[in-house]
Design a protein around this motif. Structure first.
Motif, short mmCIF file in Angstrom:
data_model
loop_
_atom_site.label_atom_id
_atom_site.label_comp_id
_atom_site.label_asym_id
_atom_site.label_seq_id
_atom_site.Cartn_x
_atom_site.Cartn_y
_atom_site.Cartn_z
N MET A 38 0.84 -1.19 0.00
CA MET A 38 0.00 0.00 0.00
C MET A 38 0.88 1.25 0.00
SD MET A 38 -2.94 0.84 2.72
CE MET A 38 -3.43 2.49 3.02
N ARG A 39 0.60 2.16 -0.94
CA ARG A 39 1.36 3.40 -1.02
C ARG A 39 0.62 4.52 -0.32
NH1 ARG A 39 3.79 4.94 -6.81
NH2 ARG A 39 3.72 7.03 -5.98
N THR A 40 1.32 5.28 0.46
CA THR A 40 0.73 6.42 1.14
C THR A 40 1.11 7.68 0.37
OG1 THR A 40 1.06 5.27 3.22
CG2 THR A 40 0.57 7.60 3.34
N HIS A 41 0.13 8.56 0.18
CA HIS A 41 0.38 9.81 -0.54
C HIS A 41 0.68 10.92 0.46
CE1 HIS A 41 -0.03 13.12 -3.31
NE2 HIS A 41 -0.93 13.66 -2.50
N PHE A 42 1.81 11.55 0.28
CA PHE A 42 2.16 12.69 1.10
C PHE A 42 2.14 13.94 0.24
CE2 PHE A 42 4.17 9.16 3.34
CZ PHE A 42 3.71 9.36 4.62
N ALA A 43 1.47 14.98 0.72
CA ALA A 43 1.41 16.23 -0.02
C ALA A 43 2.79 16.88 -0.04
CB ALA A 43 0.41 17.18 0.63
N PRO A 44 3.17 17.48 -1.16
CA PRO A 44 4.44 18.21 -1.21
C PRO A 44 4.50 19.28 -0.12
CG PRO A 44 3.54 17.96 -3.40
CD PRO A 44 2.47 17.51 -2.44
N LYS A 45 5.70 19.56 0.32
CA LYS A 45 5.92 20.53 1.39
C LYS A 45 6.46 21.84 0.83
CE LYS A 45 4.97 17.71 4.79
NZ LYS A 45 3.70 17.83 5.44
N LEU A 46 6.20 22.90 1.56
CA LEU A 46 6.72 24.22 1.23
C LEU A 46 8.23 24.21 1.48
CD1 LEU A 46 5.55 27.01 0.43
CD2 LEU A 46 5.50 27.55 2.85
N VAL A 47 9.01 24.46 0.44
CA VAL A 47 10.47 24.38 0.54
C VAL A 47 11.06 25.63 1.21
CG1 VAL A 47 12.59 24.32 -0.82
CG2 VAL A 47 10.71 22.81 -1.40
N LEU A 48 10.54 26.79 0.86
CA LEU A 48 11.04 28.05 1.42
C LEU A 48 10.12 28.45 2.58
CD1 LEU A 48 13.06 30.42 1.17
CD2 LEU A 48 11.41 31.51 -0.38
N PRO A 49 10.61 28.35 3.81
CA PRO A 49 9.76 28.70 4.96
C PRO A 49 9.33 30.16 4.92
CG PRO A 49 11.84 27.68 5.67
CD PRO A 49 11.96 27.96 4.21
N VAL A 50 8.19 30.43 5.50
CA VAL A 50 7.70 31.81 5.61
C VAL A 50 8.66 32.58 6.52
CG1 VAL A 50 5.81 33.25 6.46
CG2 VAL A 50 5.31 31.11 5.24
N SER A 51 9.01 33.79 6.09
CA SER A 51 9.94 34.62 6.85
C SER A 51 9.64 36.10 6.62
CB SER A 51 11.39 34.30 6.44
OG SER A 51 11.62 34.78 5.12
N GLU A 52 10.51 36.93 7.13
CA GLU A 52 10.36 38.38 6.99
C GLU A 52 10.39 38.82 5.53
OE1 GLU A 52 13.08 37.13 8.99
OE2 GLU A 52 11.57 36.93 10.55
N ARG A 53 10.92 38.01 4.64
CA ARG A 53 10.99 38.36 3.22
C ARG A 53 9.61 38.36 2.58
NH1 ARG A 53 9.67 34.81 -0.19
NH2 ARG A 53 10.76 35.50 -2.03
N ASP A 54 8.67 37.66 3.21
CA ASP A 54 7.35 37.47 2.62
C ASP A 54 6.41 38.64 2.86
OD1 ASP A 54 7.21 34.77 1.37
OD2 ASP A 54 7.85 34.14 3.36
N HIS A 55 5.36 38.67 2.05
CA HIS A 55 4.26 39.61 2.23
C HIS A 55 3.21 38.86 3.03
CE1 HIS A 55 6.22 42.23 -0.58
NE2 HIS A 55 6.28 41.24 -1.45
N ILE A 56 2.94 39.37 4.24
CA ILE A 56 2.13 38.63 5.21
C ILE A 56 0.99 39.50 5.72
CG2 ILE A 56 2.16 37.49 7.47
CD1 ILE A 56 5.20 36.97 6.97
#
Length: 179
Positions: A1-19
Protein backbone atom coordinates in the motif's frame (compact mmCIF):
# COMPACT_ATOMS: atom_id res chain seq x y z
CA UNK A 1 0.00 0.00 0.00
CA UNK A 2 1.36 3.40 -1.02
CA UNK A 3 0.73 6.42 1.14
CA UNK A 4 0.38 9.81 -0.54
CA UNK A 5 2.16 12.69 1.10
CA UNK A 6 1.41 16.23 -0.02
CA UNK A 7 4.44 18.21 -1.21
CA UNK A 8 5.92 20.53 1.39
CA UNK A 9 6.72 24.22 1.23
CA UNK A 10 10.47 24.38 0.54
CA UNK A 11 11.04 28.05 1.42
CA UNK A 12 9.76 28.70 4.96
CA UNK A 13 7.70 31.81 5.61
CA UNK A 14 9.94 34.62 6.85
CA UNK A 15 10.36 38.38 6.99
CA UNK A 16 10.99 38.36 3.22
CA UNK A 17 7.35 37.47 2.62
CA UNK A 18 4.26 39.61 2.23
CA UNK A 19 2.13 38.63 5.21
CA UNK A 20 -1.34 39.49 6.44
CA UNK A 21 -2.13 38.27 9.94
CA UNK A 22 -0.17 37.55 13.10
CA UNK A 23 2.95 35.37 13.22
CA UNK A 24 1.41 33.35 16.06
CA UNK A 25 -1.76 32.43 14.12
CA UNK A 26 -2.50 28.70 14.39
CA UNK A 27 -2.71 28.39 10.60
CA UNK A 28 -0.55 29.85 7.85
CA UNK A 29 -2.00 29.86 4.34
CA UNK A 30 0.54 30.47 1.57
CA UNK A 31 -0.68 31.18 -1.95
CA UNK A 32 1.40 31.03 -5.10
CA UNK A 33 -0.53 33.25 -7.48
CA UNK A 34 -0.53 35.06 -10.80
CA UNK A 35 -2.21 38.47 -11.06
CA UNK A 36 -3.53 37.75 -14.56
CA UNK A 37 -4.92 34.28 -13.73
CA UNK A 38 -8.74 34.34 -13.58
CA UNK A 39 -8.75 31.45 -11.10
CA UNK A 40 -6.44 33.42 -8.81
CA UNK A 41 -8.83 36.33 -9.08
CA UNK A 42 -11.70 34.12 -7.91
CA UNK A 43 -9.55 32.60 -5.17
CA UNK A 44 -8.49 36.07 -3.99
CA UNK A 45 -12.04 37.04 -3.06
CA UNK A 46 -12.52 33.68 -1.29
CA UNK A 47 -9.28 34.12 0.68
CA UNK A 48 -10.34 37.66 1.63
CA UNK A 49 -13.65 36.32 2.93
CA UNK A 50 -11.92 33.55 4.92
CA UNK A 51 -9.40 36.05 6.32
CA UNK A 52 -12.21 38.31 7.53
CA UNK A 53 -14.01 35.33 9.08
CA UNK A 54 -10.97 33.85 10.86
CA UNK A 55 -9.30 37.12 11.84
CA UNK A 56 -6.17 36.58 13.93
CA UNK A 57 -6.46 32.79 13.60
CA UNK A 58 -5.05 32.96 10.07
CA UNK A 59 -1.78 34.24 8.67
CA UNK A 60 -1.88 34.70 4.89
CA UNK A 61 1.20 34.87 2.67
CA UNK A 62 1.26 35.70 -1.04
CA UNK A 63 4.08 34.66 -3.36
CA UNK A 64 4.44 35.43 -7.05
CA UNK A 65 4.06 32.66 -9.60
CA UNK A 66 3.56 34.46 -12.93
CA UNK A 67 2.68 32.05 -15.74
CA UNK A 68 4.29 34.11 -18.50
CA UNK A 69 3.50 31.62 -21.26
CA UNK A 70 -0.24 32.24 -20.93
CA UNK A 71 -0.38 35.58 -19.09
CA UNK A 72 1.78 38.20 -20.82
CA UNK A 73 1.18 40.90 -18.16
CA UNK A 74 1.64 38.73 -15.06
CA UNK A 75 5.36 39.27 -14.63
CA UNK A 76 5.19 43.06 -14.88
CA UNK A 77 2.23 43.04 -12.48
CA UNK A 78 4.29 41.00 -10.00
CA UNK A 79 7.19 43.45 -10.38
CA UNK A 80 4.83 46.39 -9.75
CA UNK A 81 3.50 44.70 -6.61
CA UNK A 82 7.07 44.18 -5.37
CA UNK A 83 7.92 47.81 -6.18
CA UNK A 84 4.87 48.91 -4.19
CA UNK A 85 6.08 46.70 -1.35
CA UNK A 86 9.23 48.77 -1.00
CA UNK A 87 6.89 51.69 -0.21
CA UNK A 88 4.85 49.59 2.28
CA UNK A 89 1.97 49.37 -0.19
CA UNK A 90 2.24 45.78 -1.37
CA UNK A 91 -1.22 44.77 -0.20
CA UNK A 92 -2.86 47.89 -1.61
CA UNK A 93 -1.28 47.12 -5.00
CA UNK A 94 -2.10 43.41 -4.68
CA UNK A 95 -5.76 44.24 -4.14
CA UNK A 96 -5.79 46.76 -7.01
CA UNK A 97 -4.23 44.27 -9.43
CA UNK A 98 -6.82 41.62 -8.61
CA UNK A 99 -9.64 44.16 -8.78
CA UNK A 100 -8.50 45.16 -12.28
CA UNK A 101 -7.26 41.88 -13.77
CA UNK A 102 -8.51 42.91 -17.20
CA UNK A 103 -6.31 46.03 -17.16
CA UNK A 104 -2.71 45.00 -16.44
CA UNK A 105 -0.88 46.63 -19.34
CA UNK A 106 2.02 48.93 -18.49
CA UNK A 107 -0.15 52.07 -18.88
CA UNK A 108 -2.64 50.72 -16.34
CA UNK A 109 0.12 49.64 -13.97
CA UNK A 110 1.51 53.18 -14.10
CA UNK A 111 -1.95 54.52 -13.20
CA UNK A 112 -2.10 52.22 -10.16
CA UNK A 113 1.32 53.43 -9.02
CA UNK A 114 0.10 57.03 -9.25
CA UNK A 115 -3.17 56.18 -7.52
CA UNK A 116 -1.26 54.76 -4.54
CA UNK A 117 1.03 57.79 -4.35
CA UNK A 118 4.21 55.90 -5.19
CA UNK A 119 6.92 57.90 -7.03
CA UNK A 120 6.32 56.98 -10.68
CA UNK A 121 9.77 57.87 -12.01
CA UNK A 122 11.40 55.59 -9.45
CA UNK A 123 9.07 52.70 -10.35
CA UNK A 124 9.53 53.21 -14.10
CA UNK A 125 13.31 53.12 -13.67
CA UNK A 126 13.10 50.01 -11.46
CA UNK A 127 10.88 48.24 -14.00
CA UNK A 128 13.15 49.17 -16.90
CA UNK A 129 16.08 47.73 -14.95
CA UNK A 130 14.02 44.73 -13.77
CA UNK A 131 15.05 45.60 -10.22
CA UNK A 132 12.39 43.30 -8.73
CA UNK A 133 12.81 40.41 -11.17
CA UNK A 134 15.11 38.50 -8.80
CA UNK A 135 12.45 38.60 -6.08
CA UNK A 136 9.72 37.45 -8.47
CA UNK A 137 11.99 34.70 -9.80
CA UNK A 138 12.90 33.60 -6.25
CA UNK A 139 9.19 33.23 -5.42
CA UNK A 140 8.59 31.34 -8.66
CA UNK A 141 11.49 28.93 -8.15
CA UNK A 142 10.52 28.27 -4.52
CA UNK A 143 7.10 27.35 -5.87
CA UNK A 144 8.54 24.99 -8.47
CA UNK A 145 10.70 23.29 -5.81
CA UNK A 146 7.62 23.00 -3.57
CA UNK A 147 5.55 21.24 -6.23
CA UNK A 148 3.58 24.18 -7.62
CA UNK A 149 2.52 23.47 -11.19
CA UNK A 150 -0.33 25.93 -11.65
CA UNK A 151 -2.12 28.82 -10.04
CA UNK A 152 -3.49 29.29 -7.55
CA UNK A 153 -1.66 26.77 -5.40
CA UNK A 154 -2.10 26.86 -1.64
CA UNK A 155 -0.05 25.48 1.23
CA UNK A 156 -1.63 25.11 4.66
CA UNK A 157 0.89 25.00 7.51
CA UNK A 158 3.56 23.99 5.01
CA UNK A 159 1.72 21.18 3.18
CA UNK A 160 0.27 21.63 -0.29
CA UNK A 161 -3.52 21.76 -0.31
CA UNK A 162 -4.62 19.55 -3.18
CA UNK A 163 -8.34 20.19 -2.73
CA UNK A 164 -10.26 22.96 -4.44
CA UNK A 165 -10.11 26.56 -3.33
CA UNK A 166 -13.89 26.76 -3.00
CA UNK A 167 -14.71 28.53 0.24
CA UNK A 168 -16.11 25.55 2.16
CA UNK A 169 -13.35 23.16 1.03
CA UNK A 170 -10.54 25.60 1.83
CA UNK A 171 -12.12 26.60 5.13
CA UNK A 172 -12.48 22.93 6.17
CA UNK A 173 -8.82 22.26 5.33
CA UNK A 174 -7.76 25.29 7.38
CA UNK A 175 -9.96 24.12 10.30
CA UNK A 176 -8.34 20.65 10.11
CA UNK A 177 -4.89 22.22 10.23
CA UNK A 178 -5.85 24.28 13.28
CA UNK A 179 -6.64 21.13 15.32
Amino acid sequence: MRTHFAPKLVLPVSERDHIRGPANAPVTLVEYGDYECPYCGMANSIVDEIRRELGNDLRFVFRNFPLTEVHPHAEHAAEIAEAAGTHHKFWEMHDLLYAHQDALGDQHLAEYVTLLGIPTTEVKRALAQHAYMDRVHEDFMSGVRSGVNGTPTFFINGSRHDGSYERDVLLAAIADAAR
